[in-house]
Design a protein around this motif. Structure first.
Motif, PDB file in Angstrom:
ATOM      1  N   PRO A 173       0.804  -1.228   0.000  1.00 56.66           N
ATOM      2  CA  PRO A 173       0.000   0.000   0.000  1.00 56.66           C
ATOM      3  C   PRO A 173       0.837   1.279   0.000  1.00 56.66           C
ATOM      4  O   PRO A 173       0.340   2.344  -0.344  1.00 56.66           O
ATOM      5  N   GLU A 174       2.113   1.181   0.391  1.00 60.43           N
ATOM      6  CA  GLU A 174       2.922   2.389   0.505  1.00 60.43           C
ATOM      7  C   GLU A 174       3.232   3.015  -0.858  1.00 60.43           C
ATOM      8  O   GLU A 174       3.150   4.243  -1.025  1.00 60.43           O
ATOM      9  N   THR A 175       3.572   2.157  -1.809  1.00 60.21           N
ATOM     10  CA  THR A 175       3.948   2.677  -3.128  1.00 60.21           C
ATOM     11  C   THR A 175       2.830   3.507  -3.761  1.00 60.21           C
ATOM     12  O   THR A 175       3.066   4.656  -4.153  1.00 60.21           O
ATOM     13  N   PRO A 176       1.610   2.982  -3.873  1.00 56.71           N
ATOM     14  CA  PRO A 176       0.562   3.800  -4.491  1.00 56.71           C
ATOM     15  C   PRO A 176       0.227   5.041  -3.667  1.00 56.71           C
ATOM     16  O   PRO A 176      -0.061   6.104  -4.241  1.00 56.71           O
ATOM     17  N   ALA A 177       0.278   4.936  -2.327  1.00 61.72           N
ATOM     18  CA  ALA A 177      -0.026   6.119  -1.499  1.00 61.72           C
ATOM     19  C   ALA A 177       0.978   7.230  -1.805  1.00 61.72           C
ATOM     20  O   ALA A 177       0.606   8.392  -1.997  1.00 61.72           O
ATOM     21  N   ARG A 178       2.248   6.875  -1.886  1.00 60.32           N
ATOM     22  CA  ARG A 178       3.280   7.887  -2.176  1.00 60.32           C
ATOM     23  C   ARG A 178       3.180   8.391  -3.612  1.00 60.32           C
ATOM     24  O   ARG A 178       3.399   9.575  -3.879  1.00 60.32           O
ATOM     25  N   ARG A 179       2.841   7.496  -4.528  1.00 55.91           N
ATOM     26  CA  ARG A 179       2.717   7.937  -5.928  1.00 55.91           C
ATOM     27  C   ARG A 179       1.537   8.896  -6.097  1.00 55.91           C
ATOM     28  O   ARG A 179       1.612   9.857  -6.863  1.00 55.91           O
ATOM     29  N   LEU A 180       0.448   8.632  -5.382  1.00 61.40           N
ATOM     30  CA  LEU A 180      -0.709   9.535  -5.457  1.00 61.40           C
ATOM     31  C   LEU A 180      -0.352  10.904  -4.893  1.00 61.40           C
ATOM     32  O   LEU A 180      -0.713  11.939  -5.465  1.00 61.40           O
ATOM     33  N   LEU A 181       0.366  10.908  -3.776  1.00 59.04           N
ATOM     34  CA  LEU A 181       0.789  12.182  -3.190  1.00 59.04           C
ATOM     35  C   LEU A 181       1.665  12.953  -4.178  1.00 59.04           C
ATOM     36  O   LEU A 181       1.454  14.153  -4.411  1.00 59.04           O
ATOM     37  N   THR A 182       2.614  12.264  -4.777  1.00 68.06           N
ATOM     38  CA  THR A 182       3.494  12.908  -5.753  1.00 68.06           C
ATOM     39  C   THR A 182       2.692  13.483  -6.918  1.00 68.06           C
ATOM     40  O   THR A 182       2.939  14.613  -7.362  1.00 68.06           O
ATOM     41  N   ALA A 183       1.717  12.710  -7.386  1.00 73.49           N
ATOM     42  CA  ALA A 183       0.893  13.177  -8.513  1.00 73.49           C
ATOM     43  C   ALA A 183       0.149  14.461  -8.139  1.00 73.49           C
ATOM     44  O   ALA A 183       0.060  15.405  -8.937  1.00 73.49           O
ATOM     45  N   ALA A 184      -0.375  14.514  -6.906  1.00 74.68           N
ATOM     46  CA  ALA A 184      -1.105  15.708  -6.473  1.00 74.68           C
ATOM     47  C   ALA A 184      -0.157  16.898  -6.337  1.00 74.68           C
ATOM     48  O   ALA A 184      -0.506  18.033  -6.704  1.00 74.68           O
TER      49      ALA A 184
END
Ligand code: MN
Length: 397
Positions: A211-222
């Motif tokens: 779950p960490e990878t997508p959470a961090r990728r979503l934050l980066t995208a925002a």
């Protein structure tokens, strides 16, 4: 056994100084509870409102009413605002999810107020679980705006419901069945405003490992899209232990030796002998191998006794199932190769299936265990995570 893997991240973004979002990531009294709250109100008042809400949720016991908890948070926000005029007018959104049900029919309960959202990713498809309580969402529902128009609308941040706005707060809640490999996401509008749903879906669907990878990728995208608001993302993955482990429990019922429901015993020093867990696995493997080769009569003779033993274990398991379904609420200590190891789950392996997993190795040697902690290790008392952490700290000091 199903279990949850989760990761939460929050960031002030690129424009705002304060982060008025708050989050709960399985660290409350109910470890299956997750939440995001997005505070409203200047001079850090928003922060106060969102953290009051998360504090109330953190104290929720499994089975407590979501609606009641949200109403309690609403009362406390109003009270805090009445007592301090700097806080007057503060409010917050909230979206919360918790996981319960039975092993066969696990469920997620989701409650929300405002425009913080919950999504379900299943088989690569992203489905919204919540409907925003916002002006534009109402215009979409009435057919006056399309979803695409709403996402660019200048009034898209105008919410029609919030905690702290009124004495009464209406909570939307829903229950949905979930299953292994589902992924539930909670977020504040700092994500959903900045990143199109297509892109959110793509990021979630292409990082399945943890779950960490997508959470961090979503934050980066925002952040890359501008990060004009505080951004909070919580990703909860529903997992199942490997099929091999599951099979050895269900299909080997007649062949596996009597279920081991007694306590773990002390193990020999590291390197001298395999740990109990290893021994047990070996026993399971050889039991699997023996099956079919061995004389049938041997099994038949003991079948009655074993069936009774299994029946008893099953009854006990069923009674415990709701509490331990998610395998994340209880912890115990044991020795493995002379080292104190904390496990999550129950210290049993009925039907050959471990009901626990290694949680933390400690580097604390058996000889370093002081009284009164020796009993905690040898008797496998069950603790909450907080208690376990305290015992480990005490043991180290
Ligand atoms: Mn926001």
């Amino acid at each position: 056994m199903l279990f949850l893997e989760h990761f939460g991240v929050t960031d002030a973004g690129r424009v705002r100084k304060n982060n008025e979002d708050s989050l709960l990531v399985g660290d409350g009294k109910d470890e299956t509870l997750f939440a995001v709250a997005d505070g409203i109100g200047g001079f850090e008042a928003g922060e106060v409102a969102s953290s009051i809400t998360i504090d109330v949720l953190r104290e929720m016991e499994p089975g407590d009413s979501f609606e009641e908890a949200v109403r309690e948070a609403n009362r406390r926000i109003l009270e805090a605002a009445r007592n301090d005029e700097r806080l007057s007018g503060m409010g917050t959104t909230v979206v919360a999810a918790r996981f319960s049900g039975t092993q066969r029919e696990p469920i997620a309960e989701v409650a929300h107020v405002g425009d913080s959202r919950a999504y379900l990713l299943r088989d690569g498809e992203l489905t919204p679980i919540t409907e925003d309580h916002s002006l534009v969402a109402e215009l979409v529902r009435s057919g006056d705006l399309t979803r695409a128009q709403a996402s660019n609308h200048p009034q898209r941040n105008l919410i029609t419901r919030a905690l702290g706005a009124d004495e009464e707060v209406e909570v939307d809640s829903t229950t949905l069945p979930v299953r292994a490999d589902d992924r539930v996401v909670l977020c504040s509008d700092g994500l959903s405003d900045m990143v199109p749903e297509d892109r959110i879906r793509e990021i979630l669907a292409t990082s399945p490992e943890d779950p960490e990878t997508p959470a961090r990728r979503l934050l980066t995208a925002a952040l890359e899209a501008g990060g004009t608001d505080n951004i909070t993302v919580v990703v909860v993955d529903i997992r199942q232990h490997s099929p091999q482990e599951e099979r050895s429990g269900t299909q080997e019922m007649e062949a596996v030796p009597a279920p081991e429901v007694r306590e773990r015993s002390r193990t020999s020093p590291r390197g001298k002998a395999p740990s109990r867990r290893e021994q047990r696995r070996d026993a399971q493997r050889s039991a699997v191998k023996r099956r079919g080769k061995g004389p049938k009569s041997g099994f038949t003779r003991t079948a009655g006794t074993l069936t009774r033993a299994f029946a008893i274990v099953l009854v006990v398991l069923l009674a415990l199932a709701p509490a331990y379904l998610w395998g994340s609420s209880r912890y115990f200590l044991d020795l493995d190769g002379g080292e104190v190891v904390a496990y999550r789950g129950l210290p049993y392996a009925p039907l050959g299936v471990e009901l626990n997993e290694e949680w933390r190795r400690t580097n604390i040697k058996e000889s370093d265990i002081r009284e009164p902690y020796r009993d905690n290790v040898t008797e496998h008392k069950l603790y909450t995570r907080g208690e376990t952490e305290k015992i480990l700290r005490d043991l180290r000091s």
